[in-house]
Scaffold this motif. Structure first.
Motif, mmCIF file in Angstrom:
data_model
loop_
_atom_site.group_PDB
_atom_site.id
_atom_site.type_symbol
_atom_site.label_atom_id
_atom_site.label_comp_id
_atom_site.label_asym_id
_atom_site.label_seq_id
_atom_site.Cartn_x
_atom_site.Cartn_y
_atom_site.Cartn_z
ATOM 1 N N ASP A 202 1.298 -1.168 0.319
ATOM 2 C CA ASP A 202 -0.153 0.516 -0.074
ATOM 3 C C ASP A 202 1.142 1.279 0.058
ATOM 4 O O ASP A 202 1.588 1.630 1.078
ATOM 5 C CB ASP A 202 -1.314 -0.085 1.468
ATOM 6 N N VAL A 203 0.807 1.679 -0.996
ATOM 7 C CA VAL A 203 1.961 2.967 -1.359
ATOM 8 C C VAL A 203 1.350 3.989 -0.711
ATOM 9 O O VAL A 203 2.497 5.725 -0.072
ATOM 10 C CB VAL A 203 1.977 3.410 -3.001
ATOM 11 N N ALA A 204 0.083 3.961 0.208
ATOM 12 C CA ALA A 204 -0.154 4.958 1.505
ATOM 13 C C ALA A 204 0.316 5.566 2.406
ATOM 14 O O ALA A 204 0.814 5.985 3.849
ATOM 15 C CB ALA A 204 -1.915 5.297 1.704
ATOM 16 N N SER A 205 1.330 3.716 2.761
ATOM 17 C CA SER A 205 2.186 3.996 3.654
ATOM 18 C C SER A 205 3.677 4.517 3.517
ATOM 19 O O SER A 205 4.627 4.168 4.316
ATOM 20 C CB SER A 205 2.068 2.068 4.352
ATOM 21 N N CYS A 206 4.220 4.662 2.766
ATOM 22 C CA CYS A 206 5.127 4.669 1.905
ATOM 23 C C CYS A 206 5.689 6.151 3.113
ATOM 24 O O CYS A 206 5.359 6.843 3.675
ATOM 25 C CB CYS A 206 5.271 4.948 0.378
ATOM 26 N N GLY A 207 7.147 5.851 3.938
ATOM 27 C CA GLY A 207 7.431 6.777 3.825
ATOM 28 C C GLY A 207 8.748 7.997 3.496
ATOM 29 O O GLY A 207 8.063 8.260 2.705
ATOM 30 N N ALA A 208 8.666 9.084 4.298
ATOM 31 C CA ALA A 208 9.645 10.131 3.888
ATOM 32 C C ALA A 208 10.858 9.325 3.042
ATOM 33 O O ALA A 208 11.779 8.838 3.816
ATOM 34 C CB ALA A 208 9.539 11.205 4.642
ATOM 35 N N VAL A 209 11.525 10.682 2.303
ATOM 36 C CA VAL A 209 12.900 10.205 1.676
ATOM 37 C C VAL A 209 12.908 11.982 1.039
ATOM 38 O O VAL A 209 12.681 12.034 1.248
ATOM 39 C CB VAL A 209 12.875 9.287 0.310
ATOM 40 N N LEU A 210 15.269 11.281 2.240
ATOM 41 C CA LEU A 210 15.460 11.675 1.902
ATOM 42 C C LEU A 210 17.018 11.997 0.996
ATOM 43 O O LEU A 210 17.347 10.864 1.238
ATOM 44 C CB LEU A 210 15.414 13.064 3.742
ATOM 45 N N ARG A 211 17.417 12.170 -0.308
ATOM 46 C CA ARG A 211 17.687 12.426 -1.323
ATOM 47 C C ARG A 211 18.883 13.450 -1.775
ATOM 48 O O ARG A 211 17.778 14.055 -2.106
ATOM 49 C CB ARG A 211 17.122 10.921 -2.171
ATOM 50 N N TYR A 212 19.792 12.571 -1.562
ATOM 51 C CA TYR A 212 20.874 14.108 -2.656
ATOM 52 C C TYR A 212 22.315 12.811 -3.577
ATOM 53 O O TYR A 212 22.224 12.055 -2.912
ATOM 54 C CB TYR A 212 22.285 14.581 -1.588
ATOM 55 N N GLN A 213 21.802 13.429 -4.842
ATOM 56 C CA GLN A 213 22.360 13.229 -6.280
ATOM 57 C C GLN A 213 23.147 13.912 -6.760
ATOM 58 O O GLN A 213 23.218 15.593 -7.005
ATOM 59 C CB GLN A 213 21.786 12.143 -6.883
ATOM 60 N N TRP A 214 24.530 13.683 -6.966
ATOM 61 C CA TRP A 214 25.521 14.409 -8.333
ATOM 62 C C TRP A 214 26.177 13.449 -8.665
ATOM 63 O O TRP A 214 26.155 11.752 -8.711
ATOM 64 C CB TRP A 214 26.309 14.998 -7.612
ATOM 65 N N SER A 215 26.508 13.710 -9.698
ATOM 66 C CA SER A 215 26.561 12.738 -11.219
ATOM 67 C C SER A 215 28.825 12.693 -11.327
ATOM 68 O O SER A 215 29.032 12.156 -11.718
ATOM 69 C CB SER A 215 26.286 13.358 -12.520
ATOM 70 N N SER A 216 29.537 13.673 -10.699
ATOM 71 C CA SER A 216 31.164 13.321 -10.895
ATOM 72 C C SER A 216 32.010 13.490 -9.941
ATOM 73 O O SER A 216 30.860 13.713 -8.755
ATOM 74 C CB SER A 216 31.095 14.430 -12.137
#
Length: 263
Positions: A202-216
């Motif tokens: 049930d995707v309504a129960s998904c939690g919060a996510v904090l994410r940083y991304q970079w490519s080099s």
């Protein structure tokens, strides 16, 4: 807090998404947290960057039909776009009938004097603690990701060794299309969702996510996401039900006011 040795052994033997997670209250981007009001966002960004500016406020509404007339809900605050010293931040707010509160923050920044990847990771670790998940080496992206403690993560996959790692694709992160993508993934019993939810997805129960991304290895640019995926899905479901009820009420009202012409 130190865990008993037996529990530590269990965590290592059966990989879970509970270890090294982060309380939602400790998640922020540039001081902006989930659940904030518009005024709280403005105060937070001014503390982060005194020269920050609100560049644009976007409102939205929903349409419905009473069988004869096209109608609309009142406008509500949808997105506040902020300009900061090194880039832009878009802040997404929950829609009617809820009061507008932050459910997503997306930052895109350019570093004029770029740090190395190691320096950038060190700065992230100092601010948030060690990430619960990182992208595997040579995966195309450097990703540091913190998942909300106590709720399943919906931004996860497995590498070739079976280790849990961040899902590189951002289709579950960018609103509003992320809601549709998550709902479709639930209907299809997407195997990545099963990693943290098992068979009862049930995707309504998904939690919060904090994410940083970079490519080099030289971090000239980076993106950061703070998304409450479950809140985003719940909001959409509640809004859809609200609009459906408004439409039903408008249809009944129109029918009750109908008059027969003189014959």
């Amino acid at each position: 807090m130190k865990l008993p040795l037996t529990l530590i052994t269990t965590l290592i033997y059966v990989p879970t998404l509970v270890a090294q997670e982060l309380p939602k209250a400790n998640m922020d981007i540039a001081g902006i947290k989930l659940g904030m009001t518009e005024s709280e966002v403005v105060n937070a960004i001014k503390k982060f960057d005194s020269k920050a500016q609100v560049r644009q406020k976007t409102t939205a509404n929903y349409s419905y039909f009473d069988g004869v007339n096209s109608l609309q809900t009142p406008d509500f605050l949808d997105i506040v776009s902020l300009q900061i010293n090194d880039g832009f931040i878009s802040v997404h707010f929950t829609s009617s009938p809820s009061q507008p509160r932050v459910y997503a923050v997306i930052r895109k920044s350019t570093n004029k004097n770029p740090p190395t990847s190691q320096q950038f990771e060190s700065a992230l670790d100092t601010k948030y603690g060690k990430p619960g998940m990182k992208a595997p080496p040579r995966s195309g992206y450097n990703i540091s990701q913190w998942n909300e403690s106590g709720r399943p993560t919906c931004q996860v996959t497995k590498d070739r060794t079976g280790k849990l790692v961040p899902e590189q694709q951002t289709g579950f992160l960018y609103p509003p299309s992320a809601v549709k993508n998550l709902e479709v993934a639930q209907k299809q019993s997407h195997p990545n969702l099963a990693l943290s939810m098992g068979k009862k997805i049930d995707v309504a129960s998904c939690g919060a996510v904090l994410r940083y991304q970079w490519s080099s290895d030289t971090v000239s640019n980076f993106e950061a996401f703070l998304i409450d995926q479950g809140d985003m899905v719940n909001m959409n479901r509640q809004t859809a039900e609200w609009v459906k009820n408004l439409e039903a009420e408008s249809v009944n009202k129109r029918k009750s006011q109908g008059s027969t012409p003189k014959l």
